[in-house]
Design an enzyme around this catalytic site. Structure first.
Site, PDB file in Angstrom:
ATOM      1  N   ASN A   7      -2.890   5.624   2.602  1.00 16.94           N
ATOM      2  CA  ASN A   7      -3.396   4.297   2.965  1.00 16.94           C
ATOM      3  C   ASN A   7      -3.344   4.055   4.475  1.00 16.94           C
ATOM      4  O   ASN A   7      -3.456   2.930   4.933  1.00 16.94           O
ATOM      5  CB  ASN A   7      -2.607   3.207   2.225  1.00 16.94           C
ATOM      6  N   GLU A  22       3.299   0.054   6.902  1.00 17.18           N
ATOM      7  CA  GLU A  22       2.332  -0.082   5.813  1.00 17.18           C
ATOM      8  C   GLU A  22       1.200  -1.038   6.199  1.00 17.18           C
ATOM      9  O   GLU A  22       1.386  -1.922   7.039  1.00 17.18           O
ATOM     10  CB  GLU A  22       3.049  -0.657   4.581  1.00 17.18           C
ATOM     11  N   HIS A  53      -0.734   4.650   6.432  1.00 20.42           N
ATOM     12  CA  HIS A  53       0.573   4.304   7.023  1.00 20.42           C
ATOM     13  C   HIS A  53       1.076   5.434   7.912  1.00 20.42           C
ATOM     14  O   HIS A  53       0.833   6.610   7.650  1.00 20.42           O
ATOM     15  CB  HIS A  53       1.602   3.874   5.968  1.00 20.42           C
ATOM     16  N   ASP A  77      11.542   7.657  10.516  1.00 16.56           N
ATOM     17  CA  ASP A  77      11.886   6.684   9.484  1.00 16.56           C
ATOM     18  C   ASP A  77      12.925   7.233   8.519  1.00 16.56           C
ATOM     19  O   ASP A  77      13.260   8.417   8.547  1.00 16.56           O
ATOM     20  CB  ASP A  77      10.619   6.246   8.726  1.00 16.56           C
TER      21      ASP A  77
END
Ligand code: GLP
Length: 235
Positions: A130, A137, A132, A63
């Site tokens: 979280n 996400e 991801h 990414d």
């Protein structure tokens, strides 16, 4: 899914480097998917200290922030050079282009480049607090291909420690999708620290939820999760 629990961050980093170097021995010209974040830095340091040979390897990063200049010291391009590629240059490196004029086109180009190279042999992953992976996400739906995503407040908060102020954290990113990650032949995840314990426990729960994108990894045939004791605390 294979679980490896190490004593601490250093031991987990060494283990990840050892597994990756064993894979490099088997296939020196592999296509290697790489993550950023603070977690893989220890593995990168070990690869450098051990003089791992990346000279025949083609790398694809997971990414990149969008938009961001490659010269920005918080870009993932800059991160990869500083933490790995300056010391161990690969044959070819690929990173989603945070300077692309058209992000949607850049996403398609990136998937086509991975496909044209023959797909990823190994994908190394970190994990967000979280759940991801890359910058996929939690949400109502998960994307299959490389996509342009808005970052959640949780991720912006978590990543603001690298920037001079929270306002400077880009609010979007380009990331390999869940399909791109799952197509890798082998996946190695590194998860360390107590902040990851909840997300990590969910990836061994036997349940898949879009609220923790990493739970999808349970459908992959070859995943190794390397943890320190803190990240493994809720298992
Ligand atoms: C970032 C990256 C992820 C990484 C995650 C965790 O948002 N896009 O690839 O896994 O953060 O980062 P850290 O390792 O610093 O906890």
């Amino acid at each position: 899914m294979q679980k490896i629990i190490c004593k601490d961050y250093e031991a987990a980093s060494r283990k990840a480097a050892e597994i990756l170097m064993a894979e490099l021995k088997k296939k020196p010209d592999m296509n290697l998917g790489l993550p950023t974040g603070s977690t893989p830095i220890g593995m990168y340091k070990t690869l450098i200290a051990e003089g791992a040979d990346l000279s025949k390897v083609t790398t694809f990063n997971l990414d990149e922030y969008y938009p961001i200049l490659k010269s920005n010291d918080q870009s993932y391009e800059y991160f990869m050079r500083r933490n790995l590629f300056d010391a161990l240059p690969p044959k070819e490196m690929n990173i989603p282009n945070g300077e692309a004029a058209d992000p949607a086109k850049e996403c398609l180009r990136y998937d086509a480049a991975i496909e044209a190279a023959g797909g990823l042999d190994v994908q190394v992953l970190g994990i967000g607090q979280n759940g991801h992976i890359g910058f996929n996400e939690p949400g109502d739906a998960l994307s299959v291909g490389t996509n342009h995503v808005q970052l959640t407040e949780n991720t912006i908060d978590a990543n603001s420690r690298f920037f001079a102020s929270r306002d400077e954290v880009p609010t979007s990113a380009l990331t390999l999708g869940l399909g791109g990650i799952m197509k890798a032949k082998k996946i190695i995840m590194i998860a360390t620290g107590k902040e990851k314990a909840k997300a990590v426990a969910e990836i061994f729960s036997g349940k898949i939820t879009t609220q923790n994108p990493a739970t999808v990894l349970q459908l992959h045939a070859d995943v190794t999760v390397i943890m320190d004791e803190e990240a493994a605390a809720n298992l």
